[in-house]
Structures are given as structure tokens and as C-alpha cells.
Design an enzyme around this catalytic site. Structure first.
Site, PDB file in Angstrom:
ATOM      1  CE  LYS A 212      13.017  14.131 -69.349  1.00 18.40           C
ATOM      2  NZ  LYS A 212      13.632  13.447 -70.493  1.00 18.40           N
TER       3      LYS A 212
ATOM      4  CG  ASP B 224      17.966  18.267 -68.954  1.00 22.89           C
ATOM      5  OD1 ASP B 224      18.992  17.566 -69.025  1.00 22.89           O
ATOM      6  OD2 ASP B 224      17.126  18.351 -69.873  1.00 22.89           O
TER       7      ASP B 224
ATOM      8  CG  ASP C 121      12.440  13.904 -73.497  1.00 14.56           C
ATOM      9  OD1 ASP C 121      12.913  14.906 -72.907  1.00 14.56           O
ATOM     10  OD2 ASP C 121      12.343  12.776 -72.970  1.00 14.56           O
TER      11      ASP C 121
ATOM     12  NE  ARG D 146      19.346  15.147 -79.526  1.00 14.36           N
ATOM     13  CZ  ARG D 146      19.370  13.830 -79.615  1.00 14.36           C
ATOM     14  NH1 ARG D 146      19.478  13.236 -80.792  1.00 14.36           N
ATOM     15  NH2 ARG D 146      19.313  13.071 -78.526  1.00 14.36           N
TER      16      ARG D 146
HETATM   17  N1  BES Z   1      17.492  15.482 -70.292  1.00 12.91           N
HETATM   18  C1  BES Z   1      17.360  14.277 -70.985  1.00 12.91           C
HETATM   19  C2  BES Z   1      18.491  13.277 -70.729  1.00 12.91           C
HETATM   20  C3  BES Z   1      18.730  12.816 -69.304  1.00 12.91           C
HETATM   21  C4  BES Z   1      18.428  11.528 -68.943  1.00 12.91           C
HETATM   22  C5  BES Z   1      19.327  13.648 -68.372  1.00 12.91           C
HETATM   23  C6  BES Z   1      18.683  11.094 -67.666  1.00 12.91           C
HETATM   24  C7  BES Z   1      19.586  13.199 -67.097  1.00 12.91           C
HETATM   25  C8  BES Z   1      19.271  11.928 -66.742  1.00 12.91           C
HETATM   26  C9  BES Z   1      17.306  14.531 -72.496  1.00 12.91           C
HETATM   27  O1  BES Z   1      16.796  15.766 -72.864  1.00 12.91           O
HETATM   28  C10 BES Z   1      16.440  13.486 -73.111  1.00 12.91           C
HETATM   29  O2  BES Z   1      15.305  13.432 -72.761  1.00 12.91           O
HETATM   30  N2  BES Z   1      16.999  12.694 -73.988  1.00 12.91           N
HETATM   31  C11 BES Z   1      16.275  11.671 -74.659  1.00 12.91           C
HETATM   32  C12 BES Z   1      16.632  11.739 -76.111  1.00 12.91           C
HETATM   33  C13 BES Z   1      15.806  10.846 -76.986  1.00 12.91           C
HETATM   34  C14 BES Z   1      14.372  11.325 -77.033  1.00 12.91           C
HETATM   35  C15 BES Z   1      16.419  10.844 -78.360  1.00 12.91           C
HETATM   36  C16 BES Z   1      16.676  10.336 -74.075  1.00 12.91           C
HETATM   37  O3  BES Z   1      17.859  10.129 -73.820  1.00 12.91           O
HETATM   38  O4  BES Z   1      15.809   9.507 -73.840  1.00 12.91           O
HETATM   39 ZN    ZN Z   2      17.026  17.309 -71.489  1.00 12.23          ZN
HETATM   40 ZN    ZN Z   3      14.684  15.804 -73.028  1.00  9.10          ZN
END
Ligand code: BES
Ligand code: ZN
Ligand code: ZN
Length: 477
Positions: free
Chosen positions: A256, A268, A327, A331
Site C-alpha cells: 500500500k 477490508d 492491491d 475484484r
Molecule cells: N481495500 C482497498 C480499497 C480501500 C481504500 C478500502 C480505502 C477502504 C478504504 C482496495 O483493495 C485497494 O487497494 N484498491 C486500490 C485499487 C487500485 C490499485 C486499482 C485503490 O483504490 O487504490
Molecule cells: Zn482491498
Molecule cells: Zn487492495
């Protein structure tokens, strides 16, 4: 739920009297002439809440003025009730009875504000007693409220608190195997059926999406199936709920990048907590509807065998996915659950996921962006439920062009879209795995709060439970 919730005919208690302020005909039953003078003078100055210490107990009066926007009135009542909790704590009040001199929706709203605002997660404190709020019990005295209405309210509050508990549990407890144990126990308690697939079975099924995310984990994944199929169901084919069950998200090898964001990634699995909470409320209320919930559970970590950017994964559906960011794991897991849902020939599938930061940036914690192809009647009912529960919805477009960004040079699709509208491109990804009426709810914004907001306590909010329970009731009409 740490507040006992019941109904009563007795008035021997601390009282919370709700009035719309339009008349004070009710007041002589509870207040002295002097107190009524204080009340009416206050009303002229738009005072909204009053405290009257009585001989033994207290009488609190909350003014919930009805406006042209009934939903706003309800939400203001929830917030006023949550504010009142500070006063109840100040006077160390243990039990209070809510009395209605307004409409029943307002009584329900006040009860929600009190019970949800009084929620605490104390499991890990040694001095639980000292940390606990004074209020232990809320009773309702509302002659017009039917037994069934009261019970449904009680079930949905309990289920919302359960969903909060599940989110608030740290990953050190709430991992995939323990999640399944919790679900099994809840199934027994509430009467819904639970099946759990272990890693061997998941491998045999070929759930490549869930397995790829799990590669970096020390713990095996689980695939969880909850079924409520009552004999008196009004639908012949079930409504299927799918929850994102990433028990902890480090981002995997694409660790992250956002500062401190890992601190709260136990959240999550809020989508899976929501669907478990909905199943609990549906089964407790014995709704005459077939409802199924599916959760693929794992954590996402950069372990030795973790999936890497560039990998191509064959999902359960057979669709191949190029992984460009580990990350974007939600999906990958949801793809398999959505494909599994097809065997039910569902009337409607709704998935709940803390899927993208983009959704949270889009409208913050104040609402839920949702999208999908379900018919407009369903969407309308959902939006009504959104207003009624104040878990408001905003529909996002699913235009074809957004789908172009997830085309891959090496596989059927890739798990990463372009620079914009990340929540929509994530939705377009999921769409590939559906062949039924479907809606996707990205709850990344409201699922977890960094500070308390009214009756939504800090951390897990249990968002989705009240919304969908309300919707399922409308769906029956
Ligand atoms: N779990 C995260 C999304 C998230 C963000 C949940 C803030 C709760 C609070 C998800 O798995 C993620 O990391 N998404 C990425 C996707 C990207 C890499 C296409 C994101 O949104 O940055
Ligand atoms: Zn996630
Ligand atoms: Zn993620």
C-alpha cells in the site's frame, strides 16, 4: 449489541419524551406547571432538548420538528438521540424509556440513534466495566408500534452492531478461518444454513481469483455460503448477496502506497460483515424471501509465494486476468463469488465491497456509489431505502468506454483501469463475471470512520445492514 432493547407499558423509569413541539397537550402527564412554562418558553427560542430532574428519575424532552423532508427529520432525530447520550452519561443513567408524542418513524429513529450511538467494542480492554457507558437499557413506550415493527427494529439494530463488531475485530482474530467459525455460529443462532469450502475444495473448484490473492498468506482461504430459504418465500429464485472478505489488505507485493492506510485495513472485510449482518437480520425476522450470501475470505499479503504484478490468473469462470497491481485484490476474489452466484439463477445479485479509494474520494463517508444493470424499480426502491436509513446511494454510470481501460494485451482483462473513475472501472471488471440482474456497492467511504460521527461510532459502521434490510422489506411489497 451492548444496549438491551425492549418495549414496555410502564413509565417508572427515566423518560425520553419525544415531541414534534406542535402542542404540549401531553405535558401535564409528566411535567409540573413550572416545568411546562420552562418548556414552552424554550420552544419559542427554538431550544431542541430539555432536562427535568424529577423526584426519583429524570425526564428528558427531545423536540423533533417535522419538516417537509421526512427523511431529514428522521436523521435529525437519530442525531439528537446520539447527542442526548452525552447527557445520559453525565447523569450516569442506566436505563431510559422513550415515549412517543410524535410519529412512529421518529420513535424508531430515536431508538436507532440511542442504541447505535451507545455501541462500544470493549473486548480487548481489561477494565471493561470502567470503560463501559452508563446506559445499558433502552425501552420503548409507543402505543402505536406493532410487536412485529418493534422486533424488526430490534433485529436490525443487533445485526448492525454485529457487523460493527466483525469489522472492529483486529486481523489477529478475524482471519479467514475464524471468520468462517463466526459465520457457522451465527447460522446456528439465527437459523440460516452455512456451508464452508476449505482450501482443498476451493482448489478443486478452480477458484483462481481467491487463490491468487491467498498465495501470500500464511492462512488458508475459505469460501462461505449462507442460505436462508424459507418455505413461505415470495420469490422462486433467491436474491444473492456477495461480500468482499479481504480480512486484511496490505496491498500484497504492490504494498500500500498511501501513508497510514494500512493502519485500518482490517476494515477490508466490511462488505462481508455487511452481508453476514443482513443474513442475521433476515433470518431473525424470518423474512419470507430466499436470500443467499457468499464470501470468499482471505488476507492479502506479500508472502514468499505471493502473486506478482504481471501474473496471469485463470478465475473460476475461466476468464483470464492479468494482474497489474496486487492491491486491486478485491475484484479478484469477488470475480469467483460472482461466478458462483450464477448457479442460483438469482433474481438479483448485490455485492458489497470496500473496493476502491476512488469511491471514498468520490463522495466520502456520506454515501455509497452504486452501479449495475438491475431494473429501475429495484434501483428506485434502493434509493428510497437509502434515504430512509440515511445510508444514501448515488448511481454511477457504467458506460462502455470505462470498460476499454481494463483490456489486456496478454489476457482477457486486467485488474487495473486508467487514471480516472477507479470505482467505475472496478465495477466494469466485476461486470464480466455476471449474467444476471446485478448491483455493485462500493462502501470504501462509509464502512469505517476515523472519528465518531453522530450515532456512527468510530471504526466499523455496519453500513449496508440497515439499508438492505429496509430494501428487502420494500422488495416484498
Ligand atoms: N481495500 C482497498 C480499497 C480501500 C481504500 C478500502 C480505502 C477502504 C478504504 C482496495 O483493495 C485497494 O487497494 N484498491 C486500490 C485499487 C487500485 C490499485 C486499482 C485503490 O483504490 O487504490
Ligand atoms: Zn482491498
Ligand atoms: Zn487492495
Amino acid at each position: 449489541m451492548n444496549t438491551k432493547f425492549s418495549h414496555t407499558k410502564s413509565l417508572k423509569n427515566n423518560l425520553i419524551i419525544i415531541s414534534d413541539g406542535s402542542n404540549l397537550d401531553w405535558a401535564d402527564n409528566y411535567l409540573s406547571p413550572g416545568e411546562i412554562t420552562v418548556l414552552s418558553k424554550g420552544l419559542q427560542k427554538e431550544v431542541k432538548s430539555f432536562v427535568f430532574p424529577k423526584a426519583i428519575n429524570f425526564a428528558f424532552v427531545l423536540i423533533a420538528k417535522e419538516s417537509h423532508d421526512e427523511y431529514r427529520t428522521q436523521e435529525d432525530a437519530r442525531l439528537a438521540a446520539a447527542d442526548l447520550l452525552d447527557k445520559l452519561e453525565h447523569y450516569k443513567i442506566r436505563s431510559a424509556t422513550v415515549i412517543n408524542h410524535s410519529n412512529l418513524n421518529i420513535v424508531a429513529a430515536v431508538a436507532e440513534g440511542l442504541v447505535l450511538g451507545n455501541y462500544q467494542f470493549l473486548k480487548y480492554f481489561n477494565d471493561k466495566k470502567a470503560k463501559a457507558n452508563s446506559l445499558k437499557e433502552v425501552k420503548i413506550h409507543a402505543s402505536g408500534m406493532k410487536k412485529g415493527d418493534f422486533e424488526r427494529l430490534s433485529h436490525v439494530l443487533e445485526s448492525t452492531c454485529k457487523a460493527r463488531d466483525m469489522v472492529n475485530e483486529p486481523h489477529s482474530y478475524m482471519n479467514a478461518p475464524n471468520f468462517s467459525e463466526e459465520v457457522k455460529a451465527l447460522g446456528k443462532e439465527c437459523g440460516f444454513k452455512v456451508k464452508v469450502f476449505d482450501k482443498k475444495k476451493i482448489e478443486k473448484m478452480g477458484m483462481g481469483g481467491l487463490l491468487s490473492v491467498n498465495q501470500g498468506s500464511m492462512l488458508p482461504p475459505t469460501f462461505n455460503i449462507m442460505e436462508w430459504m424459507p418455505k413461505n418465500a415470495k420469490n422462486s429464485n433467491p436474491i444473492v448477496l456477495v461480500g468482499k472478505g479481504v480480512m486484511y489488505d496490505t496491498g500484497g507485493l504492490s504494498l500500500k502506497p498511501t501513508k497510514n492506510s494500512m493502519d485500518y485495513m482490517k476494515c477490508d472485510m466490511a462488505g462481508s460483515a455487511a452481508v453476514v449482518g443482513i443474513m442475521m437480520a433476515v433470518a431473525k425476522a424470518k423474512l419470507p424471501l430466499k436470500v443467499v450470501a457468499l464470501v470468499g475470505a482471505t488476507d492479502n499479503r506479500p508472502g514468499q509465494d505471493a502473486y506478482v504484478p504481471g501474473d496471469v490468473v485463470t478465475t473460476y469462470s475461466g476468464i483470464t486476468v492479468e494482474v497489474l497491481n496486487t492491491d486491486a485484490e478485491g475484484r479478484m476474489t469477488l470475480a469467483d463469488s460472482l461466478h458462483y452466484a450464477k448457479q442460483y439463477e438469482p433474481e438479483l445479485v448485490m455485492d458489497f465491497a470496500t473496493l476502491t479509494g476512488a469511491a471514498a474520494y468520490c463522495i466520502g463517508p456520506e454515501g455509497i456509489p452504486f452501479m449495475g444493470n438491475a431494473d429501475s424499480k429495484v434501483k428506485y426502491k434502493l434509493e428510497q431505502s437509502g434515504h430512509n436509513t440515511h445510508e444514501r446511494l448515488v448511481e454511477m454510470p457504467m458506460w462502455k468506454e470505462y470498460g476499454e481501460t481494463i483490456k489486456s494485451d496478454i489476457a482477457d482483462i486486467k485488474n487495473l483501469g486508467g487514471a480516472y473513475a477507479g470505482h467505475i472501472t472496478a465495477g466494469k471488471f466485476l461486470e464480466h463475471f455476471t449474467d444476471y440482474p446485478w448491483l455493485h456497492f462500493d462502501i470504501a467511504g462509509p464502512a469505517y470512520l476515523h472519528k465518531k460521527s453522530g450515532y456512527r461510532t468510530k471504526e466499523g459502521t455496519g453500513v449496508g445492514v440497515r439499508l438492505i434490510f429496509d430494501f428487502l422489506r420494500r422488495y416484498l411489497d
